[in-house]
Design an enzyme around this catalytic site. Sequence first.
Site, PDB file in Angstrom:
ATOM      1  N   LYS A   5       0.826  -1.206   0.000  1.00 15.54           N
ATOM      2  CA  LYS A   5       0.000   0.000   0.000  1.00 15.54           C
ATOM      3  C   LYS A   5       0.866   1.265   0.000  1.00 15.54           C
ATOM      4  O   LYS A   5       2.060   1.254   0.332  1.00 15.54           O
ATOM      5  CB  LYS A   5      -0.940   0.014   1.207  1.00 15.54           C
ATOM      6  CG  LYS A   5      -0.277  -0.114   2.583  1.00 15.54           C
ATOM      7  CD  LYS A   5       0.264   1.176   3.142  1.00 15.54           C
ATOM      8  CE  LYS A   5       0.970   1.003   4.481  1.00 15.54           C
ATOM      9  NZ  LYS A   5       1.690   2.227   4.906  1.00 15.54           N
TER      10      LYS A   5
ATOM     11  N   ALA B 279      10.612  -3.697   5.449  1.00 15.70           N
ATOM     12  CA  ALA B 279      10.763  -2.472   6.241  1.00 15.70           C
ATOM     13  C   ALA B 279      10.810  -1.249   5.340  1.00 15.70           C
ATOM     14  O   ALA B 279      11.599  -0.337   5.545  1.00 15.70           O
ATOM     15  CB  ALA B 279      12.015  -2.547   7.125  1.00 15.70           C
ATOM     16  N   GLY B 280       9.929  -1.232   4.316  1.00 14.44           N
ATOM     17  CA  GLY B 280       9.971  -0.183   3.305  1.00 14.44           C
ATOM     18  C   GLY B 280       8.860   0.835   3.381  1.00 14.44           C
ATOM     19  O   GLY B 280       8.768   1.714   2.532  1.00 14.44           O
ATOM     20  N   GLY B 281       7.962   0.707   4.370  1.00 15.10           N
ATOM     21  CA  GLY B 281       6.876   1.666   4.497  1.00 15.10           C
ATOM     22  C   GLY B 281       5.691   1.388   3.592  1.00 15.10           C
ATOM     23  O   GLY B 281       4.845   2.257   3.391  1.00 15.10           O
ATOM     24  N   MET B 282       5.597   0.160   3.066  1.00 12.38           N
ATOM     25  CA  MET B 282       4.500  -0.189   2.170  1.00 12.38           C
ATOM     26  C   MET B 282       3.620  -1.307   2.706  1.00 12.38           C
ATOM     27  O   MET B 282       2.792  -1.877   1.985  1.00 12.38           O
ATOM     28  CB  MET B 282       5.044  -0.591   0.793  1.00 12.38           C
ATOM     29  CG  MET B 282       5.691   0.554   0.038  1.00 12.38           C
ATOM     30  SD  MET B 282       6.072   0.071  -1.661  1.00 12.38           S
ATOM     31  CE  MET B 282       4.436  -0.270  -2.310  1.00 12.38           C
ATOM     32  N   GLY B 283       3.780  -1.645   3.985  1.00 12.71           N
ATOM     33  CA  GLY B 283       2.902  -2.645   4.588  1.00 12.71           C
ATOM     34  C   GLY B 283       3.148  -4.061   4.121  1.00 12.71           C
ATOM     35  O   GLY B 283       2.217  -4.875   4.105  1.00 12.71           O
TER      36      GLY B 283
ATOM     37  N   GLY C 129       4.777  -6.565   5.561  1.00 16.64           N
ATOM     38  CA  GLY C 129       4.520  -7.541   6.620  1.00 16.64           C
ATOM     39  C   GLY C 129       3.033  -7.741   6.841  1.00 16.64           C
ATOM     40  O   GLY C 129       2.567  -8.868   7.055  1.00 16.64           O
ATOM     41  N   SER C 130       2.274  -6.654   6.774  1.00 18.41           N
ATOM     42  CA  SER C 130       0.824  -6.758   6.929  1.00 18.41           C
ATOM     43  C   SER C 130       0.213  -7.528   5.762  1.00 18.41           C
ATOM     44  O   SER C 130      -0.732  -8.307   5.943  1.00 18.41           O
ATOM     45  CB  SER C 130       0.215  -5.356   7.011  1.00 18.41           C
ATOM     46  OG  SER C 130       0.680  -4.682   8.164  1.00 18.41           O
ATOM     47  N   ALA C 131       0.742  -7.320   4.555  1.00 21.73           N
ATOM     48  CA  ALA C 131       0.266  -8.077   3.396  1.00 21.73           C
ATOM     49  C   ALA C 131       0.575  -9.562   3.561  1.00 21.73           C
ATOM     50  O   ALA C 131      -0.244 -10.415   3.214  1.00 21.73           O
ATOM     51  CB  ALA C 131       0.895  -7.537   2.118  1.00 21.73           C
TER      52      ALA C 131
ATOM     53  N   ASP D 276      -2.347  -2.296   9.868  1.00 20.41           N
ATOM     54  CA  ASP D 276      -2.460  -2.298   8.402  1.00 20.41           C
ATOM     55  C   ASP D 276      -3.009  -3.609   7.838  1.00 20.41           C
ATOM     56  O   ASP D 276      -3.313  -3.685   6.643  1.00 20.41           O
ATOM     57  CB  ASP D 276      -1.097  -2.019   7.761  1.00 20.41           C
ATOM     58  CG  ASP D 276      -0.656  -0.574   7.934  1.00 20.41           C
ATOM     59  OD1 ASP D 276      -1.499   0.272   8.273  1.00 20.41           O
ATOM     60  OD2 ASP D 276       0.540  -0.302   7.728  1.00 20.41           O
TER      61      ASP D 276
END
Length: 310
Positions: A13, A107-111, A113-115, A147
């Site tokens: 995201k 750890a890139g700010g795009m979620g 881990g949540s995906a 997220d």
Amino acid sequence: MTRQHVTAQAPGKINCYFRVGPPRADGYHDVASLYVAVSLFEEVEATLRGDGELQLRLDESSTVVGEPETFPLGPSNLVYQAADLLREHTGTTLGADLNIIKRVPIAGGMGGGSADAAATLVACNELWQTGLDREELGRLGSRLGADVPFALMGGAAIGLGVGDKLAPLLTRAQTDWVLIPASYGLSTPRVYAMLDRLRAGQPVDVPQEVDPQVIKALMSSDAEMLASVLVNDLTQASLALAPELGTVRDLAEGAGALRAMVSGSGPTLALLVRDADHGTEVMAQLGDEVGVATLAVTAPAPGARVVHSE
């Protein structure tokens, strides 16, 4: 009847709008966010085990940019936690081999881990035939991270509270983006802590809503208007921790991007472009003149879903 093998995908995201309030007593922050899911998908392949074990593997085809050591293959991984939580909630004693194909930067700010967690919940719910609907999976997902419910939902949505109070936006209006992943990751808690330090002593309001102009621009696919109203309160903290992001951001806008912004807590940069052709031009210039890696994506993208089952 249980399945033997299930594959599920879930999207990364971008936050088109992200306002962050002061730290709460529980350490979290209230936010007002406009999430958009993008066409960069995490994939989890779940194969049935009858011995109750959960075994994780990072697939060699993963195209991750980030720090692989931040992706441990054990109980601290959100994939493991999602599968274990689903077992605990439903009472199943089955297990799974979980093969993870990562495409969203670690750890890139795009979620990412949540995906991963969302794809795991959907895959294992189908694999074990535990029968939970989307609403139940969303409630479970919220226990894993703010997220995760959005990764299950996909599309576009307003997020309030800690980002888990979601109101979907029913739009198919496409926006085009170019991503610049970094060769390193930024810890989300570390970025928030830096933001709190930078704002120490300043009055900070609790965000109550998303700017209607951002919603209007996204819903109408007006890239020029959207570029003028993109906001991310975490930018100053990300740049304080990784000053080189500011340089790359300026280069991206110099290459023609309508706007280059830090995605979430960074360090991935999201470049808004007019359309796919414009994105190709920006990518070519950045590749030729600066030598940075880029990825073209579109939004909105669908939420977590089963793509294969047998």
